[in-house]
Design a protein around this motif. Structure first.
Motif, PDB file in Angstrom:
ATOM      1  N   GLY A 169      39.472 117.299 -33.071  1.00 52.14           N
ATOM      2  CA  GLY A 169      40.520 118.136 -32.061  1.00 52.14           C
ATOM      3  C   GLY A 169      39.486 118.525 -30.992  1.00 52.14           C
ATOM      4  N   SER A 170      39.726 118.287 -29.693  1.00 50.51           N
ATOM      5  CA  SER A 170      39.004 118.594 -28.340  1.00 50.51           C
ATOM      6  C   SER A 170      38.753 120.119 -28.448  1.00 50.51           C
ATOM      7  CB  SER A 170      39.647 118.063 -27.300  1.00 50.51           C
ATOM      8  OG  SER A 170      40.844 118.461 -26.894  1.00 50.51           O
ATOM      9  N   ASP A 171      39.716 120.678 -29.008  1.00 45.93           N
ATOM     10  CA  ASP A 171      39.391 122.405 -29.051  1.00 45.93           C
ATOM     11  C   ASP A 171      38.320 122.767 -29.931  1.00 45.93           C
ATOM     12  OD1 ASP A 171      41.226 121.525 -31.079  1.00 45.93           O
ATOM     13  OD2 ASP A 171      41.921 123.705 -31.356  1.00 45.93           O
ATOM     14  N   MET A 172      37.939 121.930 -30.837  1.00 49.25           N
ATOM     15  CA  MET A 172      36.983 122.404 -31.815  1.00 49.25           C
ATOM     16  C   MET A 172      35.550 121.582 -31.391  1.00 49.25           C
ATOM     17  SD  MET A 172      37.919 124.245 -33.923  1.00 49.25           S
ATOM     18  CE  MET A 172      36.920 124.294 -35.444  1.00 49.25           C
ATOM     19  N   VAL A 173      35.428 121.103 -30.177  1.00 43.50           N
ATOM     20  CA  VAL A 173      33.861 120.758 -29.409  1.00 43.50           C
ATOM     21  C   VAL A 173      33.697 121.631 -28.237  1.00 43.50           C
ATOM     22  CG1 VAL A 173      33.061 118.523 -28.845  1.00 43.50           C
ATOM     23  CG2 VAL A 173      34.805 118.220 -30.371  1.00 43.50           C
ATOM     24  N   PHE A 174      32.522 121.828 -28.590  1.00 40.18           N
ATOM     25  CA  PHE A 174      31.994 122.946 -27.870  1.00 40.18           C
ATOM     26  C   PHE A 174      30.618 122.606 -26.926  1.00 40.18           C
ATOM     27  CE2 PHE A 174      34.466 124.913 -31.043  1.00 40.18           C
ATOM     28  CZ  PHE A 174      35.561 125.666 -30.498  1.00 40.18           C
ATOM     29  N   ASP A 175      30.541 123.027 -25.654  1.00 40.59           N
ATOM     30  CA  ASP A 175      29.305 122.724 -25.034  1.00 40.59           C
ATOM     31  C   ASP A 175      27.840 123.495 -25.562  1.00 40.59           C
ATOM     32  OD1 ASP A 175      30.360 120.686 -23.656  1.00 40.59           O
ATOM     33  OD2 ASP A 175      31.052 122.101 -21.966  1.00 40.59           O
ATOM     34  N   ILE A 176      28.573 124.733 -25.703  1.00 36.99           N
ATOM     35  CA  ILE A 176      27.261 125.707 -26.456  1.00 36.99           C
ATOM     36  C   ILE A 176      27.969 126.376 -27.571  1.00 36.99           C
ATOM     37  CG2 ILE A 176      25.958 125.875 -24.241  1.00 36.99           C
ATOM     38  CD1 ILE A 176      27.499 128.679 -23.663  1.00 36.99           C
ATOM     39  N   LEU A 177      26.790 126.824 -28.318  1.00 38.64           N
ATOM     40  CA  LEU A 177      27.330 127.452 -29.840  1.00 38.64           C
ATOM     41  C   LEU A 177      28.005 128.783 -29.470  1.00 38.64           C
ATOM     42  CD1 LEU A 177      27.111 127.030 -32.618  1.00 38.64           C
ATOM     43  CD2 LEU A 177      25.018 127.973 -32.664  1.00 38.64           C
ATOM     44  N   GLU A 178      27.478 129.711 -28.263  1.00 34.39           N
ATOM     45  CA  GLU A 178      28.077 130.825 -27.911  1.00 34.39           C
ATOM     46  C   GLU A 178      29.652 130.684 -27.522  1.00 34.39           C
ATOM     47  OE1 GLU A 178      27.270 135.100 -27.865  1.00 34.39           O
ATOM     48  OE2 GLU A 178      25.942 133.167 -28.563  1.00 34.39           O
ATOM     49  N   GLU A 179      29.832 129.672 -27.023  1.00 29.40           N
ATOM     50  CA  GLU A 179      31.231 129.585 -26.463  1.00 29.40           C
ATOM     51  C   GLU A 179      32.095 129.151 -27.751  1.00 29.40           C
ATOM     52  OE1 GLU A 179      33.546 125.580 -24.644  1.00 29.40           O
ATOM     53  OE2 GLU A 179      31.632 125.868 -24.052  1.00 29.40           O
ATOM     54  N   ALA A 180      31.554 128.561 -28.697  1.00 29.98           N
ATOM     55  CA  ALA A 180      32.385 128.413 -29.982  1.00 29.98           C
ATOM     56  C   ALA A 180      32.706 129.635 -30.658  1.00 29.98           C
ATOM     57  CB  ALA A 180      31.653 127.448 -30.955  1.00 29.98           C
ATOM     58  N   TYR A 181      31.619 130.590 -30.667  1.00 31.89           N
ATOM     59  CA  TYR A 181      31.755 131.945 -31.367  1.00 31.89           C
ATOM     60  C   TYR A 181      32.950 132.726 -30.600  1.00 31.89           C
ATOM     61  CZ  TYR A 181      30.750 136.884 -32.335  1.00 31.89           C
ATOM     62  OH  TYR A 181      30.943 138.195 -32.443  1.00 31.89           O
ATOM     63  N   HIS A 182      32.939 132.510 -29.226  1.00 31.42           N
ATOM     64  CA  HIS A 182      33.871 133.568 -28.360  1.00 31.42           C
ATOM     65  C   HIS A 182      35.536 132.962 -28.595  1.00 31.42           C
ATOM     66  CE1 HIS A 182      31.017 136.127 -26.700  1.00 31.42           C
ATOM     67  NE2 HIS A 182      30.421 135.131 -26.105  1.00 31.42           N
ATOM     68  N   ALA A 183      35.288 131.535 -28.772  1.00 27.40           N
ATOM     69  CA  ALA A 183      36.640 131.073 -28.986  1.00 27.40           C
ATOM     70  C   ALA A 183      37.007 131.112 -30.386  1.00 27.40           C
ATOM     71  CB  ALA A 183      36.444 129.299 -28.966  1.00 27.40           C
ATOM     72  N   PHE A 184      36.464 131.363 -31.467  1.00 27.74           N
ATOM     73  CA  PHE A 184      36.666 131.918 -32.780  1.00 27.74           C
ATOM     74  C   PHE A 184      37.176 133.285 -32.669  1.00 27.74           C
ATOM     75  CE2 PHE A 184      35.672 133.950 -36.852  1.00 27.74           C
ATOM     76  CZ  PHE A 184      36.593 133.154 -37.447  1.00 27.74           C
ATOM     77  N   GLU A 185      36.523 134.072 -31.946  1.00 29.39           N
ATOM     78  CA  GLU A 185      36.968 135.563 -31.974  1.00 29.39           C
ATOM     79  C   GLU A 185      38.242 135.560 -31.256  1.00 29.39           C
ATOM     80  OE1 GLU A 185      34.977 138.650 -33.020  1.00 29.39           O
ATOM     81  OE2 GLU A 185      34.451 137.017 -34.337  1.00 29.39           O
ATOM     82  N   ALA A 186      38.326 134.928 -30.206  1.00 25.06           N
ATOM     83  CA  ALA A 186      39.771 134.876 -29.475  1.00 25.06           C
ATOM     84  C   ALA A 186      40.930 134.588 -30.396  1.00 25.06           C
ATOM     85  CB  ALA A 186      39.584 134.183 -28.343  1.00 25.06           C
ATOM     86  N   GLN A 187      40.648 133.481 -31.352  1.00 20.12           N
ATOM     87  CA  GLN A 187      41.757 132.937 -31.975  1.00 20.12           C
ATOM     88  C   GLN A 187      41.819 134.000 -33.129  1.00 20.12           C
ATOM     89  OE1 GLN A 187      41.453 129.855 -35.258  1.00 20.12           O
ATOM     90  NE2 GLN A 187      42.088 128.666 -33.676  1.00 20.12           N
ATOM     91  N   ALA A 188      40.802 134.680 -33.730  1.00 24.58           N
ATOM     92  CA  ALA A 188      41.097 135.748 -34.604  1.00 24.58           C
ATOM     93  C   ALA A 188      41.929 136.906 -34.139  1.00 24.58           C
ATOM     94  CB  ALA A 188      39.779 136.102 -35.299  1.00 24.58           C
TER      95      ALA A 188
END
Length: 559
Positions: free
Chosen positions: A540-559
């Motif tokens: 899923g393209s929504d689970m591929v991130f350019d930087i790790l910090e971006e992934a963290y914020h995406a996870f937090e937003a989803q939570a």
């Protein structure tokens, strides 16, 4: 790559004041090189004059085409030992009834080594200089040295020893103890002792020069040849003619493999010498440019009836010590050796063989670097094991097979490093941005519901099973509330199709557990492969991130 000869570049700033130091260094290089030039051919069963030829044409060729102002090329003990093994293999493959001189085969092999150097230069393969690691070369040279030492038994004792290996020749000597020629043995031991004393006392005149001069005087005064002590014998006093050795009816495949083996060992050892003296002299060494110099030196050796050569540490050390400033040193040394060949032939013929055996034995001992072996032991037990494997190769299986063992040990060592990439779980430190390794930062904590795994190495076909098993083990130990398993791919430089298939399978397995697989900080090449393999679509393209910090914020937003 340029067409301008290196010698023109280096001599463009030549100063008249350098002439004296260059001439002095050239005479010193010739004096030090002559004993080894006469002695080393015996390792490969070649006549002594070929060693002198190998110290003339290659010097001139490297002076013209080589990049270093101070590096001196010439015969090398390790290269000669590999050459000896290759000569045995080639002569054994020659068709029955075909008479071929060993000198011609040696010249062909020198041309082959020169062509391998040239091909490596064209392909920009100077990296081959580091193919054999220092631990591997340290062990290999110790094995080579022991082989050289055993090979001097006959020259020390006058007994013809036919056994091979490490212990068999010694046992054969014990059985033939009654045939020992004691004057030869005493002379060899005396000269060997003189070499060790000169080395320990740092005598201003090099030990091999002392041995040759003293042994020639003693041979002339006491008529060693008449007393049964073997001498070098007649040496051709003319210069070698330029010729192309014929290879018709010779085993081309064996010649090519032999030249490749010599190339790998001589180039690896030569670059180590070049870099060592480059560090002392304060100038950089470009392995690709050195390939041109080594190519010219070996082609020159082959065209003038000599054998493969490489950088000489002893001659280069003399050059630096005396103060040689340019390639003029090599030209002077070559001219001196030419004069020696033309005018001192009758003197050279009475050099006693036991004295040359003493020079070879002392050279072999100088190649045994026990300090380096101890340092390897302190640094890495695994590298020490590989050094021992490389050392055992030439002793247990022969020198040529030892090269294969050294190459094989290098490949196994590299593969072992790559097959088990390290991994680490990452977490956050309260009040700080970024992710930290949990095992190294005690205050770091895993983000609830988010597991981040850093993989430190490429994902390729030979390590995908191991990486998959590690990721499955990590997944099994995750807390029940974990929703994402994120791979930090910042240290993954390469991914192949096998790894893509593994990630796709792992994605499906984790999805069945209610965990989504994600990837962050993919390199462009690795990302393109995963896109073409369909893995990005599966994740899923929504689970591929350019930087790790971006992934963290995406996870937090989803939570």
């Amino acid at each position: 790559m340029g067409l301008r000869l290196p010698v023109l570049t280096s001599l463009s700033g030549y100063q008249p004041g350098w002439v004296r130091s260059d001439v002095s260094a050239g005479l010193a290089v010739a004096a030090v090189g002559l004993p080894s030039a006469i002695a080393y051919p015996a390792i490969a069963g070649l006549p002594p004059e070929t060693g002198i030829y190998a110290s003339i044409a290659p010097l001139v060729a490297y002076a013209i085409f080589g990049p270093s102002r101070q590096l001196i090329v010439g015969p090398d003990a390790a290269t000669m030992t590999v050459l000896a093994a290759v000569l045995v293999a080639v002569t054994a493959s020659v068709p029955v009834g075909l008479e071929v001189e060993r000198t011609a085969i040696a010249a062909i092999l020198a041309l082959g080594v020169g062509l391998f150097c040239l091909a490596a230069w064209v392909l920009r393969l100077g990296v081959l200089a580091t193919f054999l690691s220092r631990p591997i070369l340290t062990g290999f040279f110790i094995g080579i040295s022991l082989s050289i030492l055993i090979g001097q038994i006959g020259r020390f004792t006058g007994v013809k020893v036919e056994a091979e290996g490490l212990l068999a020749p010694v046992l054969e000597l014990l059985r033939k103890a009654g045939s020992i020629h004691w004057p030869s043995l005493l002379l060899a031991l005396g000269m060997f002792g003189l070499l060790q004393i000169a080395r320990a006392m740092r005598f201003p005149v090099p030990g091999p020069v002392l041995v040759v001069v003293l042994s020639v005087v003693l041979s002339a005064v006491f008529d060693f040849e008449g007393r049964g002590i073997a001498v070098v014998g007649d040496i051709p006093t003319g210069l070698p003619s330029l010729s192309l050795p014929a290879i018709a009816d010779l085993p081309i495949q064996t010649l090519a493999l032999g030249a490749a083996a010599i190339f790998l060992v001589s180039y690896g050892a030569g670059i180590i010498t070049a870099r060592s003296f480059g560090a002392i002299g304060g100038y950089p060494v470009d392995p690709n440019r050195e390939l041109i110099g080594f190519s010219a030196a070996n082609i020159g050796a082959g065209l003038f009836g000599a054998f493969p050569v490489t950088a000489s540490d002893s001659r280069t050390a003399v050059n630096l010590t005396v103060g040689g400033r340019s390639q003029v040193t090599s030209i002077v040394a070559a001219a001196t050796l030419i004069a020696t060949l033309l005018f001192l032939g009758p003197t050279l013929r009475i050099i006693p063989i036991p004295a040359l055996g003493a020079i070879l034995a002392a050279t072999a001992i100088s190649l045994i670097d026990l300090a380096a072996l101890r340092q390897i032991w302190r640094i890495s037990r695994m590298e020490f094991v590989f050094a021992l494997i490389a050392m055992w190769g030439p002793i247990g299986l022969g020198v040529l097979n030892g090269v294969v063992i050294a190459i094989g040990a290098t490949l196994v060592y590299v593969l072992r490093k790559l097959m088990f990439p390290r991994d680490a779980m990452l977490g956050r430190v309260p009040g700080h941005d970024g992710f930290y390794k949990l095992h190294r930062t005690p205050e770091a904590r895993q983000v609830p519901g988010l597991a981040v795994c850093l993989i430190q190495g490429s994902l390729l076909f030979f390590n995908t099973d191991y990486v998959a098993s590690r990721l499955r083990s990590i997944a099994e130990e995750l807390p029940a509330d974990t929703r994402w398993l994120l791979i930090d791919a910042s240290a993954i430089s390469q991914i192949d199709s096998s790894a893509a298939a593994m990630l796709e399978e792992l994605c499906d397995e984790l999805r069945n557990r209610g965990i989504r697989l994600g990837v962050a900080e993919l390199h462009t090449e690795a990302r393109d492969i995963l896109v073409r393999a369909g893995v990005i679509e599966r994740i899923g393209s929504d689970m591929v991130f350019d930087i790790l910090e971006e992934a963290y914020h995406a996870f937090e937003a989803q939570a």
